[in-house]
Design an enzyme around this catalytic site. Structure first.
Site, mmCIF file in Angstrom:
data_model
loop_
_atom_site.group_PDB
_atom_site.id
_atom_site.type_symbol
_atom_site.label_atom_id
_atom_site.label_comp_id
_atom_site.label_asym_id
_atom_site.label_seq_id
_atom_site.Cartn_x
_atom_site.Cartn_y
_atom_site.Cartn_z
ATOM 1 C CG HIS A 237 -0.296 0.091 2.683
ATOM 2 N ND1 HIS A 237 0.272 1.120 3.145
ATOM 3 C CD2 HIS A 237 -0.089 -1.130 3.346
ATOM 4 C CE1 HIS A 237 0.633 0.692 4.402
ATOM 5 N NE2 HIS A 237 0.535 -0.362 4.332
ATOM 6 C CB CYS B 33 1.135 -4.168 5.102
ATOM 7 S SG CYS B 33 -0.508 -5.101 5.703
#
Length: 545
Positions: free
Chosen positions: A435, A454
């Site tokens: 992301h 992440c």
């Protein structure tokens, strides 16, 4: 084949007449005990307790190593297996050499000795082939999340072993099984270089002390020059009166670039620590990463996105060539980014964020207890599992210091959303994805382990354009329009893109130089212990061929 013929092929003299059935029966008896497991021949444990019995049963318990040239070529290959970072003793090397000499020197070798030699040669070959194809260490024993295939296109291991037995010169067969990827081959070259350099010269240490920088002189500057010369980073002549000049500064910068450090030419604590890593540890670091490559190089698709966790970088590969690369931020040491494989199916622009349970328990609940306005300040809503909003004032937050939180926490799209303006989704059970991020200043750091697992991408919109197969100006404009709408939108890729999240601490730079990275998650030592541990049974590994 008669036993006399068998003995001649073993380069032994004639013995008393014995029926060839005798050695068959000895092999049969030994095979039955091997199948039961935990069987010792001399000082060597037989590892192939399933495959080896099947092999000999299929050939009626006939000896398999009658050809002297094949035997000698195989033992020669074993003697050089250290070049692959492996240990010859995992393949009964000492026992095989001792048995060979005992049989050669004894004019009347025991038939049982001949049978044992044959069985050990076969077990050695089976273990070796398995290690060459998929590695010695099963990655699942260290990384439960690992989901790469351990198949190599060889559906029938018995057929593969028989293929090796059909040629007198077994060397080319075994060399064919070695990894041939250029990255592996360069690490193999580096292993030989570092071993040779370590044997020729003592790398030495740079003594502790103040930060070293250009313009300084003294004993420690001389130690620095000697250390950099030993590792090949400093090519100039060592001066009689040590002085930190431009050439030495350039050498320090080159060393820093090769070790993932800020290349400022100044020898501070981090650079000093890397300089003083012993050459033996660098050799082990190369061996560990060669083993990692045996885990996955056989399973590379044509096109894929790879995340180099320890190198803090993502690269897009198409047709075997890198077409895009960017910095990334990965998980902190106590929230590691896992290593696994998946495929990117779609991306989401202007995403909201459903917070993972770990972050809720470890971060959000304590934050709310410290500041009752925390959720409002960060645009976080509470929802039940039917999607209905829950008033934060109705939640007994103290109760969930230990107990499982029974609601969903969702952060709305916007400048405070930690996912930024775009995320890339690939199915996995770890709640991990790629992301954007508002914390862009962190990309300026040389080490970027800042996330909760992440992967934050430096230039996510470029990646999106490549994955959507629209890197043109028009394609970028359409993507920008979707972003500027402010609406959450899901966009499926024309073709799913394989993605691999991998961890390695030694790699090859653009000019062929070896780059060492800090082991941010402490994984190297565990893998080294497993790599150096005496090898055990291989039934599971063979079943996953």
């Amino acid at each position: 084949m008669t036993l006399a013929g068998f003995l001649l092929l073993f380069q032994a003299t004639a013995v008393s007449p014995v029926c060839s059935a005798e050695i068959h029966e000895i092999i049969r008896s030994e095979v039955e005990q091997i199948r039961a497991g935990g069987y010792l021949i001399g000082n060597a444990w037989v590892a192939s307790t399933s495959l080896l019995p099947r092999f000999y049963e299929a050939r009626g318990f006939e000896p398999a190593w009658q050809d002297a040239r094949r035997r000698d070529n195989f033992i020669k290959f074993l003697s050089e297996i250290g070049n692959e970072g492996l240990n010859p003793q995992d393949y009964h090397f000492t026992s095989l050499v001792a048995l060979r000499e005992e049989i050669r020197l004894n004019p009347h070798p025991e038939v049982r000795k001949l049978a044992h030699w044959d069985l050990l040669l076969t077990d050695s070959l089976m273990v070796l082939v398995n290690h060459l194809l998929v590695g010695k260490v099963d990655p699942l024993t260290l990384h439960p999340e690992w989901n790469f295939s351990r198949r190599n296109g060889y559906e029938d291991p018995l057929a593969l072993i028989r293929e090796g037995m059909e040629t007198a010169d077994i060397g080319p067969f075994l060399h064919r099984l070695l990894p041939t990827h250029p990255l592996y081959l360069r690490l193999k070259e580096a292993l030989a270089e570092y071993r040779a350099r370590a044997a020729e010269v003592n790398w030495g240490r740079v003594a502790e002390g103040e930060t070293l920088r250009g313009g300084m002189s003294g004993k420690r500057v001389g130690q620095l020059a000697q250390r950099l010369a030993a590792s090949g980073d400093f090519a100039g002549p060592l001066p009689e009166k040590p002085f930190f000049d431009h050439e030495l500064t350039a050498a320090v910068k080159g060393f820093q670039r090769r070790h993932g450090l800020q290349a400022d030419g100044v020898v501070g604590p981090r650079t000093l620590a890397e300089l003083n890593v012993p050459d033996e540890e660098r050799i082990d670091q190369l061996r560990v990463n060669m083993e990692r490559m045996r885990w996955f190089l056989h399973d590379l698709p044509e096109d894929f996105l790879i995340v180099d966790i320890a190198g803090f970088r993502a690269c897009l590969i198409q047709g075997g060539k890198m077409i895009w690369s960017a910095k990334v931020q990965v998980g902190r040491p106590f929230r590691e980014t896992p290593s696994f494989r998946s495929q990117i199916d779609y991306l989401v622009v202007n995403p909201d964020w459903t917070l993972p349970p770990t972050i809720v328990a470890e971060d959000v609940v304590p934050a709310v207890l410290a500041d009752s306005a925390y959720l409002e300040k960060n645009s976080i809503s509470i929802l039940d599992y039917q999607g209905r909003r829950i008033d934060p004032a109705r939640v007994d937050w103290r109760r969930y210091r230990q107990a499982k939180f029974p609601y969903l926490l969702r952060q709305e799209p916007g400048p405070q959303n930690p996912l930024g303006r775009i995320k890339f989704i690939f199915p996995n059970p770890h709640a991990v994805f790629l992301h954007d991020t508002p914390s862009r200043y962190l990309f300026g750091k040389s080490e970027r382990a800042f996330s909760s697992g992440c992967i934050r991408i430096e230039r996510p919109f470029e990646l999106a354009a490549f994955l959507l197969e629209s890197p043109s100006a028009a394609g970028m404009r359409r993507l920008r329009e979707a972003l500027d709408s402010g609406k959450t939108k899901t966009i499926f890729l024309p073709r799913p893109m394989p993605i691999m999240l991998l961890y390695w601490t030694a790699q090859v730079g653009p000019d062929g130089e070896i780059i060492f990275k800090r082991d941010i998650y402490g994984r190297d030592s565990l893998l080294l212990q497993a790599l150096d541990r005496k090898f055990a049974l291989i039934n599971g590994a063979w079943l996953s061929f």
